[in-house]
Motif scaffolding. Structure first.
Motif, PDB file in Angstrom:
ATOM      1  N   ASP B 308      39.223  51.093  46.962  1.00 51.11           N
ATOM      2  CA  ASP B 308      39.010  50.207  48.118  1.00 51.11           C
ATOM      3  C   ASP B 308      37.531  50.147  48.490  1.00 51.11           C
ATOM      4  O   ASP B 308      36.992  49.080  48.778  1.00 51.11           O
ATOM      5  N   CYS B 309      36.891  51.318  48.484  1.00 48.94           N
ATOM      6  CA  CYS B 309      35.458  51.360  48.816  1.00 48.94           C
ATOM      7  C   CYS B 309      34.625  50.638  47.755  1.00 48.94           C
ATOM      8  O   CYS B 309      33.580  50.064  48.056  1.00 48.94           O
ATOM      9  N   ALA B 310      35.100  50.695  46.529  1.00 49.16           N
ATOM     10  CA  ALA B 310      34.316  50.131  45.419  1.00 49.16           C
ATOM     11  C   ALA B 310      34.385  48.602  45.383  1.00 49.16           C
ATOM     12  O   ALA B 310      33.516  47.952  44.801  1.00 49.16           O
ATOM     13  N   GLN B 311      35.430  48.036  46.003  1.00 46.56           N
ATOM     14  CA  GLN B 311      35.635  46.579  45.963  1.00 46.56           C
ATOM     15  C   GLN B 311      34.420  45.808  46.470  1.00 46.56           C
ATOM     16  O   GLN B 311      33.818  46.178  47.474  1.00 46.56           O
ATOM     17  N   ALA B 312      34.091  44.753  45.763  1.00 47.24           N
ATOM     18  CA  ALA B 312      32.996  43.873  46.167  1.00 47.24           C
ATOM     19  C   ALA B 312      33.060  42.662  45.260  1.00 47.24           C
ATOM     20  O   ALA B 312      33.580  42.759  44.130  1.00 47.24           O
ATOM     21  N   PRO B 313      32.569  41.516  45.706  1.00 44.87           N
ATOM     22  CA  PRO B 313      32.568  40.348  44.810  1.00 44.87           C
ATOM     23  C   PRO B 313      31.796  40.639  43.519  1.00 44.87           C
ATOM     24  O   PRO B 313      32.099  40.073  42.478  1.00 44.87           O
ATOM     25  N   GLU B 314      30.843  41.534  43.603  1.00 40.93           N
ATOM     26  CA  GLU B 314      30.004  41.832  42.437  1.00 40.93           C
ATOM     27  C   GLU B 314      30.605  42.905  41.523  1.00 40.93           C
ATOM     28  O   GLU B 314      29.985  43.289  40.523  1.00 40.93           O
ATOM     29  N   LEU B 315      31.783  43.428  41.888  1.00 40.73           N
ATOM     30  CA  LEU B 315      32.426  44.428  41.017  1.00 40.73           C
ATOM     31  C   LEU B 315      32.995  43.728  39.779  1.00 40.73           C
ATOM     32  O   LEU B 315      33.805  42.816  39.890  1.00 40.73           O
ATOM     33  N   ILE B 316      32.562  44.190  38.603  1.00 36.82           N
ATOM     34  CA  ILE B 316      33.047  43.586  37.358  1.00 36.82           C
ATOM     35  C   ILE B 316      34.316  44.282  36.873  1.00 36.82           C
ATOM     36  O   ILE B 316      35.281  43.653  36.487  1.00 36.82           O
ATOM     37  N   ALA B 317      34.293  45.606  36.913  1.00 35.61           N
ATOM     38  CA  ALA B 317      35.453  46.365  36.426  1.00 35.61           C
ATOM     39  C   ALA B 317      35.437  47.747  37.037  1.00 35.61           C
ATOM     40  O   ALA B 317      34.378  48.301  37.336  1.00 35.61           O
ATOM     41  N   ILE B 318      36.631  48.276  37.228  1.00 34.16           N
ATOM     42  CA  ILE B 318      36.728  49.681  37.649  1.00 34.16           C
ATOM     43  C   ILE B 318      37.840  50.322  36.829  1.00 34.16           C
ATOM     44  O   ILE B 318      38.955  49.823  36.753  1.00 34.16           O
ATOM     45  N   ASP B 319      37.481  51.415  36.166  1.00 37.52           N
ATOM     46  CA  ASP B 319      38.421  52.090  35.274  1.00 37.52           C
ATOM     47  C   ASP B 319      38.626  53.521  35.709  1.00 37.52           C
ATOM     48  O   ASP B 319      37.704  54.166  36.207  1.00 37.52           O
ATOM     49  N   THR B 320      39.825  53.996  35.488  1.00 34.83           N
ATOM     50  CA  THR B 320      40.130  55.390  35.781  1.00 34.83           C
ATOM     51  C   THR B 320      40.513  56.089  34.492  1.00 34.83           C
ATOM     52  O   THR B 320      41.292  55.535  33.704  1.00 34.83           O
ATOM     53  N   ALA B 321      39.962  57.255  34.285  1.00 36.47           N
ATOM     54  CA  ALA B 321      40.281  58.024  33.084  1.00 36.47           C
ATOM     55  C   ALA B 321      41.467  58.914  33.371  1.00 36.47           C
ATOM     56  O   ALA B 321      41.421  59.721  34.300  1.00 36.47           O
ATOM     57  N   ASN B 322      42.520  58.751  32.607  1.00 36.41           N
ATOM     58  CA  ASN B 322      43.720  59.554  32.831  1.00 36.41           C
ATOM     59  C   ASN B 322      43.927  60.643  31.784  1.00 36.41           C
ATOM     60  O   ASN B 322      44.804  61.472  31.923  1.00 36.41           O
ATOM     61  N   THR B 323      43.132  60.595  30.738  1.00 35.52           N
ATOM     62  CA  THR B 323      43.251  61.612  29.697  1.00 35.52           C
ATOM     63  C   THR B 323      41.863  62.216  29.465  1.00 35.52           C
ATOM     64  O   THR B 323      40.847  61.592  29.791  1.00 35.52           O
ATOM     65  N   PRO B 324      41.827  63.417  28.880  1.00 35.69           N
ATOM     66  CA  PRO B 324      40.514  64.016  28.570  1.00 35.69           C
ATOM     67  C   PRO B 324      39.665  63.089  27.695  1.00 35.69           C
ATOM     68  O   PRO B 324      38.454  62.987  27.883  1.00 35.69           O
ATOM     69  N   GLN B 325      40.329  62.377  26.755  1.00 39.27           N
ATOM     70  CA  GLN B 325      39.600  61.443  25.893  1.00 39.27           C
ATOM     71  C   GLN B 325      38.970  60.338  26.732  1.00 39.27           C
ATOM     72  O   GLN B 325      37.815  59.966  26.536  1.00 39.27           O
ATOM     73  N   ALA B 326      39.744  59.832  27.681  1.00 38.01           N
ATOM     74  CA  ALA B 326      39.248  58.751  28.523  1.00 38.01           C
ATOM     75  C   ALA B 326      38.088  59.233  29.388  1.00 38.01           C
ATOM     76  O   ALA B 326      37.116  58.506  29.629  1.00 38.01           O
ATOM     77  N   VAL B 327      38.185  60.468  29.865  1.00 41.68           N
ATOM     78  CA  VAL B 327      37.087  61.045  30.663  1.00 41.68           C
ATOM     79  C   VAL B 327      35.823  61.077  29.816  1.00 41.68           C
ATOM     80  O   VAL B 327      34.753  60.627  30.240  1.00 41.68           O
ATOM     81  N   THR B 328      35.954  61.591  28.599  1.00 39.80           N
ATOM     82  CA  THR B 328      34.810  61.665  27.690  1.00 39.80           C
ATOM     83  C   THR B 328      34.211  60.286  27.476  1.00 39.80           C
ATOM     84  O   THR B 328      32.996  60.109  27.495  1.00 39.80           O
ATOM     85  N   GLN B 329      35.096  59.291  27.312  1.00 38.88           N
ATOM     86  CA  GLN B 329      34.612  57.943  27.052  1.00 38.88           C
ATOM     87  C   GLN B 329      33.840  57.373  28.245  1.00 38.88           C
ATOM     88  O   GLN B 329      32.795  56.761  28.078  1.00 38.88           O
ATOM     89  N   LEU B 330      34.378  57.600  29.454  1.00 39.52           N
ATOM     90  CA  LEU B 330      33.690  57.072  30.640  1.00 39.52           C
ATOM     91  C   LEU B 330      32.341  57.755  30.871  1.00 39.52           C
ATOM     92  O   LEU B 330      31.373  57.128  31.276  1.00 39.52           O
TER      93      LEU B 330
END
Lengths: 476, 476
Positions: B308-330
Motif C-alpha cells: 500500500d505504501c509503495a503504490q504510486a502512479p510511477e510504480l512499474i512493478a512490485i514483486d515479493t520473493a517467496n522462495t530462497p531462490q526468489a530472494v536471491t534473484q531480487l
C-alpha cells in the motif's frame, strides 16, 4: 540534610549581584528570591530538601546561557530542575545557590513526521510528547510511571525508561541530538537530525544520564517510533517466584519480545491480598504482566508463543485481556501497588537495581532473607525483562533502629547486586542517594575519567555539585 | 601520502627499544618489524597507505596494556587495526609507529543466552558473532556488507551498521559494555552486564565511534536479539527516484518497520542495464528492496501494508520473493552493484552521507546536476530508511583534472548534505578522508569539548594521531 534557608558561606551580596545581572534579562516574574517562594524548589521525590538561594525560570536557550554565565562568573552552584519527580536527590540544591527550573521551557519546537522526530524544550512533559507524537501516529519509547508529571529534561538527565525499554530501549537509544549549555556557559549542539551518524565523539549519550552535572539541556531531538497496530495484555500467576523468573527467561529468548514484562513478588502479592479487595488465588506467590504489541494478524500466534513460555507446573492461571476493561482489570494489581505502598509506608525506600535476568529469582529470594535478618518488610516489583527490580524497603523513619537497619540492609542489597554482575540503578540514577556506593560500581580508572570529563565540561564545578560523585570530589 | 618505509623523525633506536620491551611479553612470533612484512598493515580500504615501523599481535587485554604502556612511555604512535575494511584511512598509520592488529584477539569469551549477550575480543569477525549467536537463536544487529571479513573492533570503532540499522539500530544501540586500554595505558571497564543502567557517564558510547583515538577496545559485551520467525523480501521498481523516495517516507511512517529498506538510483539502474545481463523494465529509474521480518502469521498483512505504501502512479512493478531462490534473484541487482563498480571504476570514491529521509530525492537529483557540472559519473544507492546514501564517484585517478573535479564535487556534496541538516558519515566515520570537513559538521564548542576529551583519555596523543580531527590539532 541541612534545611537552613541560605548557604552561610555564600553571602547574600553575591546573590544580589546575580539578581541584578539576571533581572533585566529574565524579568522579575521569572526570578524567585523570597525563601518562602524558593522553598518548594528545594526538594525532589527523594524527600531530601535544601532551600535554594534563587529560583530562575528561563524560557529560551539564550536565557539559560545568560544564567549559567552569571553563575560561572560568580561561582554560584546551579541545579537544573525538571518537575522534581526524581528519587535520588539529584535535583536538590544541596549547596544552595540557584535552581534553574525548566517549567517555562515547555515548547514543542518542531514535529517532523516525515523524518520521524520531534524537537522539544526540556520542560515539556513526557505525556505531552506522547500525545503530540500520537497525533502523527508515533510514540517516544521512554515511559516512566510518572509520565504525566515528569519532564523530558529530567528523563534525559537520568536516562529514564519504564516498561517499554525491554523492547524499545531507554532515552539513550531514542534521542538523536541535544542542544545544551556547559558549565562554562558554552552553547553546544550534539548529535544529528538524522537516525544515523558517526562523526566525532558521541556527546549526546554522554550528556544523557549525566544528571545535570555536565551541561544544562535546552533542546532535545527525539526519535519517534510508529505506534503498533495493536496491543494485548496477559497476566500469569505462579506458585513460586522461581517459576515466574524461569518463564521470564524463556520469554526473553524467543522472537516475540514483549513491550512490557513486569513482575510482582510474593511480598507484594501478600500486601495486595491483605490491603485491597483484589482477589488472588490463595497459593499465588508471583505475578507476571506481559504486554505484546504488533500486527493484529500475528497476535494469536504471539500470545500463544508467550503462553508456551509461561507454562510450568507452578503456573496457576494465565489470562488474556481482550477488551479495554479487561486490560484495566489485569493491570489493577500492578497499579494498586504504588498507592498501597504510599499508604502503608509513606517513607518507603524505593531502589531500582538491575540484575542479569538469570539471577532474578535468586535475588528476590535473598531480599526475603535480608528482610528477616534486618526485620524490615521488603517488597519487590519491576521490569522483569530487563532484570530491573524496584526493591522497596517499608520502614518507619521515626524508628532510629529501623533506619539504621535499612542502611545496613541496603548496603547488602547493593553488594549482592554487584556480586551478581548487576547495576546499582536502572533508571533513577545516582544523585546523592547512591553516590556513596559509586566506587563499588565503577572501577577507579573509569571513575577518574568521568571526573576528568566533568572538569572539561564544568571546570568551576558549578553544575549540580555534590551529585553522582561523592562530595569530597567536588570543590564548589 | 608518504610511502617511505619509516618515519624519518622517529629514530630506529626508539623502535628497537620498544621491540626489546615487547619481545619477552609477546614473543617473536607476535611482532613484525621487517618493512616487507609490515607493509600490508599500512593500508585500509581507502587505498591510502603508510608503512608502520612495527606490527604487534596481542592476544589478551593484558598484552594490549603492555603495548600501550610502552608506546606511551616512548611516545610512539599506536594505531589499532581490525581487518582493514574501513574506507576512511582510519587504520592507516600516517605517523608510522606501531600497528596493533587485533587478528589474534579472536576469542568469543562468553555466550550467555539466558541474559541475551555475548562477550567477544575485538578481533572476532562480525560473521563469527552472527554464526555463534545463531546457534542460540539470536543475532547482533550491525551487519555491514563486509560482515564476513570485518572485525567487531572495527565495527565498534566506526559505529558500523548496515541495512538492519533501520529497525534494530547501530553498534551504539547494541553494545552493553566495553573493556579497553586508554592512551595512558589505563585499563577500563565501561557499561554494564545488564540491558539497563544509569550509573555515571556513558563511556561505552563515547568509545564507540571514536575510531581508536581514545582507547584500544579489548573486549565488548554485545546485546543479542532473538532471530525473527520469518523474513520476506519485496522489490519495487519506479519510473522516478522522486516516487521511490515518497514511498520510503510512507513506509517509515507506519508500524511495519522493515529490517532493510535499500534503494538504487537511476544512474545505478543504467549501470546495471549496460553492464550486466540483469533485465530491468526500460522505464525503470529507481529500485527499492524492502525486507520485512516478524511473525509468519503477520506476513501477509505486513507485506500488504508495504505494498500500500509503495503504490504510486510511477510504480512499474512490485514483486515479493517467496522462495530462497526468489530472494536471491531480487537481491541480485543490489549484489551485482559492488563488483560492477569495482570493475568499472576500481578507484571509485564511496561516500556514506546521511540526509533526512524527506530530502532523499532532492539530494539524489542534485548529485546528477553535480555529475554533469563536474563531468563525473555519480551513482547512488544505500539505506533509504535512514537516509544513508552511498554516493559513488566513478573517477579515473590517473586523470588529474578528474581528481581535482572530484575534490570540488565532493565539497559540494558535503555542503549540500549539511545544508539539508544531514550528516557527513552514517557508518564509515571520519578517519583522514573527511577530517578536513569536520569543522563544517561540528560547531566549534562541541569540537573543542571532543578535543579536550581526547586529551583526557590520551594526553600524549599517541592513539591514532591525525584521525578524525585535522592533523594540526595533534601533537605526536
Amino acid at each position: 540534610l541541612s534545611t537552613n534557608n541560605h548557604s552561610s558561606a555564600r553571602d547574600r551580596e553575591t546573590i544580589e549581584q546575580l539578581i541584578n545581572i539576571l533581572r533585566p534579562q529574565l524579568g522579575d516574574e521569572n526570578i524567585l528570591s523570597d525563601p518562602n517562594e524558593c522553598w518548594t524548589y528545594g526538594y525532589d521525590n527523594s524527600r531530601l530538601h535544601c532551600c535554594p538561594d534563587l529560583v530562575v525560570f528561563p524560557r529560551t536557550h539564550e536565557e539559560v546561557q545568560v544564567i549559567v554565565q552569571a553563575c560561572h562568573d560568580l561561582l554560584i552552584p546551579l541545579v537544573a530542575r525538571g518537575r522534581g519527580t526524581g528519587t535520588t536527590g539529584a535535583a536538590v540544591p544541596i549547596r544552595h545557590g540557584v535552581v534553574l527550573s525548566t517549567e517555562k521551557m515547555d515548547r514543542v519546537i518542531e514535529v517532523d513526521p516525515l523524518n520521524r522526530l520531534m524537537i522539544v524544550q526540556p520542560g515539556v512533559l513526557n505525556e505531552t510528547v506522547q500525545q503530540t507524537a500520537k497525533e502523527f501516529g508515533f510514540f517516544w519509547p521512554p515511559d516512566p510511571s510518572s509520565a504525566s508529571v515528569c519532564s523530558i529534561g529530567g528523563n534525559l538527565a537520568h536516562n529514564s525508561a519504564g516498561p517499554r525499554a525491554i523492547k524499545y530501549g531507554t532515552a539513550r537509544e531514542n534521542t538523536l541530538g541535544l542542544r545544551a549549555v556547559t558549565g562554562q556557559a558554552k552553547a553546544i549542539q550534539t548529535g544529528f537530525y538524522t537516525t544515523k551518524g558517526t562523526v566525532g565523539f558521541d556527546l549526546t549519550r554522554l550528556l544523557i544520564g549525566s544528571e545535570g552535572t555536565l551541561a544544562v539541556i535546552t533542546e532535545a531531538t527525539l526519535k519517534l517510533i510508529p505506534l503498533p497496530e495493536t496491543k494485548s495484555l496477559m497476566r500469569a500467576i505462579y506458585k513460586t517466584m522461581q517459576a515466574a523468573a524461569q518463564a521470564v527467561m524463556r520469554i526473553m529468548q524467543q522472537p516475540v519480545i514483549p513491550c512490557a514484562l513486569e513482575f510482582i513478588d510474593t511480598a507484594c502479592v501478600n500486601l495486595i491480598r491483605e490491603n485491597s479487595s483484589i482477589s488472588l488465588p490463595p497459593d499465588a506467590n508471583a505475578l507476571l504482566l506481559i504486554e505484546v504489541d504488533g500486527m493484529r494478524a500475528a497476535m494469536p500466534d504471539s500470545l500463544q508463543a508467550i503462553r508456551d513460555c509461561a507454562q510450568a507446573p507452578e503456573l496457576i492461571a494465565i489470562d488474556t485481556a481482550n477488551t479495554p476493561q479487561a486490560v484495566t482489570q489485569l493491570w489493577q494489581v500492578r497499579k494498586a501497588l504504588s498507592p498501597l505502598l504510599r499508604d502503608i509506608a509513606p517513607k518507603k525506600i524505593n531502589e531500582d537495581i538491575v540484575v542479569p535476568v538469570s539471577h532474578l529469582a535468586e535475588f528476590i529470594e535473598h531480599t526475603q532473607f535480608l528482610a528477616e535478618q534486618y526485620q524490615i518488610q521488603i517488597v519487590n516489583f519491576g521490569h522483569a525483562g530487563n532484570g530491573n527490580i524496584h526493591v522497596n524497603l517499608l520502614i518507619d523513619p521515626n524508628d532510629p533502629q529501623q533506619t539504621k537497619n535499612a542502611d545496613d540492609c541496603l548496603r547488602e542489597v547493593f553488594a549482592l547486586t554487584l556480586k551478581m554482575r548487576g547495576t546499582l540503578s536502572g533508571e533513577h540514577g545516582i544523585g546523592i542517594a547512591k553516590s556513596a556506593f559509586l566506587t563499588d560500581a565503577i572501577e577507579p580508572n573509569a571513575l577518574a575519567l568521568m571526573q576528568q570529563i566533568k572538569r572539561v565540561f564544568d571546570p568551576k564545578m558549578i553544575l549540580n555539585p555534590g551529585k553522582i560523585f561523592s562530595s569530597s570530589e567536588q570543590n564548589t
